[in-house]
Design a protein around this motif. Structure first.
Motif, PDB file in Angstrom:
ATOM      1  N   GLY A   1       0.792  -1.222   0.000  1.00  0.00           N
ATOM      2  CA  GLY A   1       0.000   0.000   0.000  1.00  0.00           C
ATOM      3  C   GLY A   1       0.823   1.269   0.000  1.00  0.00           C
ATOM      4  N   LEU A   2       2.134   1.166  -0.025  1.00  0.00           N
ATOM      5  CA  LEU A   2       2.972   2.361  -0.070  1.00  0.00           C
ATOM      6  C   LEU A   2       2.994   2.940  -1.476  1.00  0.00           C
ATOM      7  N   THR A   3       3.192   4.234  -1.555  1.00  0.00           N
ATOM      8  CA  THR A   3       3.323   4.869  -2.867  1.00  0.00           C
ATOM      9  C   THR A   3       4.678   4.501  -3.470  1.00  0.00           C
ATOM     10  N   ASN A   4       4.842   4.781  -4.763  1.00  0.00           N
ATOM     11  CA  ASN A   4       6.106   4.464  -5.423  1.00  0.00           C
ATOM     12  C   ASN A   4       7.279   5.194  -4.769  1.00  0.00           C
ATOM     13  N   ASP A   5       7.080   6.460  -4.410  1.00  0.00           N
ATOM     14  CA  ASP A   5       8.162   7.209  -3.761  1.00  0.00           C
ATOM     15  C   ASP A   5       8.472   6.639  -2.382  1.00  0.00           C
ATOM     16  N   GLU A   6       7.428   6.248  -1.648  1.00  0.00           N
ATOM     17  CA  GLU A   6       7.637   5.651  -0.320  1.00  0.00           C
ATOM     18  C   GLU A   6       8.372   4.324  -0.441  1.00  0.00           C
ATOM     19  N   LEU A   7       8.026   3.555  -1.467  1.00  0.00           N
ATOM     20  CA  LEU A   7       8.715   2.273  -1.687  1.00  0.00           C
ATOM     21  C   LEU A   7      10.183   2.493  -2.034  1.00  0.00           C
ATOM     22  N   GLU A   8      10.460   3.532  -2.802  1.00  0.00           N
ATOM     23  CA  GLU A   8      11.856   3.800  -3.159  1.00  0.00           C
ATOM     24  C   GLU A   8      12.694   4.091  -1.914  1.00  0.00           C
ATOM     25  N   ILE A   9      12.170   4.932  -1.034  1.00  0.00           N
ATOM     26  CA  ILE A   9      12.895   5.226   0.206  1.00  0.00           C
ATOM     27  C   ILE A   9      12.985   3.993   1.079  1.00  0.00           C
ATOM     28  N   TYR A  10      11.910   3.242   1.165  1.00  0.00           N
ATOM     29  CA  TYR A  10      11.899   2.025   1.988  1.00  0.00           C
ATOM     30  C   TYR A  10      12.987   1.061   1.508  1.00  0.00           C
ATOM     31  N   HIS A  11      13.061   0.856   0.192  1.00  0.00           N
ATOM     32  CA  HIS A  11      14.045  -0.099  -0.344  1.00  0.00           C
ATOM     33  C   HIS A  11      15.473   0.410  -0.157  1.00  0.00           C
TER      34      HIS A  11
ATOM     35  N   SER B   1      21.084   8.798   6.375  1.00  0.00           N
ATOM     36  CA  SER B   1      20.863  10.162   6.848  1.00  0.00           C
ATOM     37  C   SER B   1      20.024  10.929   5.832  1.00  0.00           C
ATOM     38  N   LEU B   2      19.474  12.032   6.290  1.00  0.00           N
ATOM     39  CA  LEU B   2      18.697  12.884   5.396  1.00  0.00           C
ATOM     40  C   LEU B   2      19.556  13.346   4.228  1.00  0.00           C
ATOM     41  N   ASP B   3      20.800  13.729   4.498  1.00  0.00           N
ATOM     42  CA  ASP B   3      21.702  14.186   3.431  1.00  0.00           C
ATOM     43  C   ASP B   3      21.975  13.073   2.424  1.00  0.00           C
ATOM     44  N   ASP B   4      22.182  11.840   2.933  1.00  0.00           N
ATOM     45  CA  ASP B   4      22.427  10.702   2.036  1.00  0.00           C
ATOM     46  C   ASP B   4      21.242  10.484   1.106  1.00  0.00           C
ATOM     47  N   LEU B   5      20.036  10.531   1.685  1.00  0.00           N
ATOM     48  CA  LEU B   5      18.841  10.292   0.887  1.00  0.00           C
ATOM     49  C   LEU B   5      18.609  11.397  -0.133  1.00  0.00           C
ATOM     50  N   LEU B   6      18.911  12.634   0.236  1.00  0.00           N
ATOM     51  CA  LEU B   6      18.801  13.733  -0.711  1.00  0.00           C
ATOM     52  C   LEU B   6      19.746  13.531  -1.896  1.00  0.00           C
ATOM     53  N   GLU B   7      20.964  13.104  -1.597  1.00  0.00           N
ATOM     54  CA  GLU B   7      21.950  12.887  -2.653  1.00  0.00           C
ATOM     55  C   GLU B   7      21.555  11.718  -3.544  1.00  0.00           C
ATOM     56  N   GLN B   8      21.043  10.645  -2.945  1.00  0.00           N
ATOM     57  CA  GLN B   8      20.698   9.448  -3.707  1.00  0.00           C
ATOM     58  C   GLN B   8      19.478   9.666  -4.600  1.00  0.00           C
ATOM     59  N   THR B   9      18.460  10.359  -4.069  1.00  0.00           N
ATOM     60  CA  THR B   9      17.209  10.509  -4.813  1.00  0.00           C
ATOM     61  C   THR B   9      17.192  11.719  -5.748  1.00  0.00           C
ATOM     62  N   ARG B  10      18.004  12.751  -5.429  1.00  0.00           N
ATOM     63  CA  ARG B  10      18.004  14.014  -6.175  1.00  0.00           C
ATOM     64  C   ARG B  10      16.657  14.733  -6.054  1.00  0.00           C
ATOM     65  N   TRP B  11      15.905  14.397  -4.994  1.00  0.00           N
ATOM     66  CA  TRP B  11      14.625  15.085  -4.770  1.00  0.00           C
ATOM     67  C   TRP B  11      14.889  16.402  -4.042  1.00  0.00           C
ATOM     68  N   ASP B  12      13.880  17.301  -4.104  1.00  0.00           N
ATOM     69  CA  ASP B  12      14.006  18.507  -3.301  1.00  0.00           C
ATOM     70  C   ASP B  12      13.683  18.176  -1.849  1.00  0.00           C
TER      71      ASP B  12
ATOM     72  N   LEU C   1      11.149  15.092  -0.158  1.00  0.00           N
ATOM     73  CA  LEU C   1      11.743  13.992   0.613  1.00  0.00           C
ATOM     74  C   LEU C   1      11.234  14.016   2.045  1.00  0.00           C
ATOM     75  N   HIS C   2      11.158  15.185   2.649  1.00  0.00           N
ATOM     76  CA  HIS C   2      10.709  15.282   4.036  1.00  0.00           C
ATOM     77  C   HIS C   2       9.278  14.772   4.178  1.00  0.00           C
ATOM     78  N   SER C   3       8.421  15.090   3.203  1.00  0.00           N
ATOM     79  CA  SER C   3       7.033  14.633   3.280  1.00  0.00           C
ATOM     80  C   SER C   3       6.936  13.120   3.131  1.00  0.00           C
ATOM     81  N   VAL C   4       7.773  12.536   2.264  1.00  0.00           N
ATOM     82  CA  VAL C   4       7.774  11.075   2.088  1.00  0.00           C
ATOM     83  C   VAL C   4       8.255  10.391   3.372  1.00  0.00           C
ATOM     84  N   LEU C   5       9.307  10.920   3.966  1.00  0.00           N
ATOM     85  CA  LEU C   5       9.821  10.351   5.216  1.00  0.00           C
ATOM     86  C   LEU C   5       8.780  10.461   6.327  1.00  0.00           C
TER      87      LEU C   5
ATOM     88  N   TYR D   1      17.544   7.806   9.508  1.00  0.00           N
ATOM     89  CA  TYR D   1      16.301   7.053   9.368  1.00  0.00           C
ATOM     90  C   TYR D   1      16.609   5.571   9.185  1.00  0.00           C
ATOM     91  N   LYS D   2      15.771   4.729   9.766  1.00  0.00           N
ATOM     92  CA  LYS D   2      15.950   3.277   9.625  1.00  0.00           C
ATOM     93  C   LYS D   2      14.592   2.606   9.602  1.00  0.00           C
TER      94      LYS D   2
END
Length: 390
Positions: free
Chosen positions: A333-343, A351-362, A366-370, A387-388
């Motif tokens: 039931g997760l959205t595609n963006d939520e699944l991407e972060i989950y995986h 870290s937030l910085d790591d996820l920003l760099e990996q996804t290239r999202w604004d 990213l904060h709303s998905v987390l 985040y874990k």
């Protein structure tokens, strides 16, 4: 009581006697009742070293007496009676001695390159002859590795296979737990004495397997765990099973030793792919390059052994059902963006910085998905904006 079983078990427990020494004795005429009266020169004639031969002359009968007191014969096909008991074991969970000369000895071990001369067992001995699959992996798995290991173990158990592992930290423990949760059958092969729980935190798991599955070791009760015992333990895991599945392993993982021993024993090897950037996937990806069958669902394993499946099971286990099993977990039931972060977090905390760099999202997206994943109780935030997965 078969004296040959007693003599072999006593030799196995004698100081200075290892696997190769017993092999030499087997080549010099095998196990004989006359050995109860051997002098040093007789042992030397069998290929035993001088020092060990003199030790046997003076101490062998004491070992024989000890083994005899722990084995009994009841003229039935029932397993050997209690040999010794680990703490907290019930009367139905006593340690049994099974030698390579015993009719209870598993046939698949007989056909391996270096079968143990003696096995110590607690639990249901019939599991040794069940069709079984070994599952091994890293002691420090990612969330992804834990999830895949649990799902595959559950599918194999539901299909009717016993699942073999080593009760180590990490993937081994996940596998045993998953099978027991499905009321399946599991075998734990230990790297120390049959009554020595290692790691200590697996005491509860040990007792559950003793009660509902089977615990095996080639080491006598009381034998302390040593690093060199684990590679030898792995050959038993590999030989007991029809095939071995490696879930997560780095380039130098002990799980790869199990895979090598499976090939040496003429067994199949399966490997679970992972992210190419994950160190925990280097070993499994290398296995795939070398010809191991890639596993993306339980059916990839089960289809290789359909002949072993109980009637009616074959049609009910198909790839579509098992692939759905991976998607039907708590993250359904997760959205595609939520699944991407989950995986991404399945590979470990980020870290937030790591996820920003990996996804290239604004940052806002990213904060709303987390935040959504936290609300859905899929992940948690640690100090330092880490985040874990829960």
């Amino acid at each position: 009581m078969d004296i040959s079983n007693i003599v072999l078990a006593a030799l196995h427990e004698s100081e200075g006697i290892g696997w190769k020494t017993i092999e030499r004795i087997m080549h010099h005429g095998g196990i004989r009742s006359e050995m109860l009266h051997y002098r040093a020169k007789d042992w030397e004639a069998c290929g035993v070293g001088v020092e060990t031969a003199h030790h046997l002359e003076h101490n062998f009968m004491l070992t024989v007496e000890s083994v005899t007191n722990r084995m009994s014969d009841d003229d039935t096909n029932e397993p050997r009676q209690q040999c010794s008991s680990a703490s907290n074991l019930t009367n139905d969970q006593k340690i049994r001695i099974i030698t390579a000369l015993d009719t209870l000895y598993p046939q698949r071990l007989h056909s391996s390159s270096q079968p143990p001369w003696v096995l110590y067992a607690i639990g249901d001995l019939q599991l040794m002859e069940m069709p079984s699959i070994a599952m091994v992996g890293t002691r420090l798995p990612t969330a992804y590795g834990k999830k895949v290991a649990a799902v595959l173990a559950e599918e194999l158990a539901e299909a009717g296979f016993a699942v073999v592992s080593g009760m180590a930290r990490g993937i081994d423990s996940v596998v045993h737990d998953a099978v027991l949760a499905r009321d399946g059958r599991t075998i734990a092969v230990l790297g120390g004495g049959i009554d020595v729980v290692y790691p200590p935190e697996n005491r509860s798991l040990y007792e559950d397997i003793a009660d509902k599955g089977l615990i095996l070791s080639e080491y006598p009760p009381g034998t302390k765990v040593r690093p060199g015992f684990f590679p030898r333990r792995n050959r038993i895991i590999a030989a007991l099973a029809l095939g071995t599945v490696v879930v997560e392993a780095d380039a130098r993982s002990g799980s790869l030793i199990t895979a090598d021993m499976a090939l040496e024993a003429g067994r199949d090897v399966f490997s679970v792919p992972g992210q190419v950037t994950s160190p925990k996937s280097r070993g499994t990806l290398d296995l795939i390059k070398q010809g191991a069958k890639m596993v993306t669902c339980g059916a990839d394993i089960i289809e290789e052994y359909e002949i072993w499946l109980p009637k009616g099971i074959k049609d009910s286990y198909n790839k579509e059902r098992q692939e759905d099993h991976f998607a039907a977990g708590e993250n359904a039931g997760l959205t595609n963006d939520e699944l991407e972060i989950y995986h991404r977090l399945e590979q470990g905390p980020g870290s937030l910085d790591d996820l920003l760099e990996q996804t290239r999202w604004d940052f806002g997206h990213l904060h709303s998905v987390l935040l959504s994943l936290i609300i859905k109780k899929q992940i948690t935030q640690l100090p330092g904006a880490i985040y874990k997965i829960i």
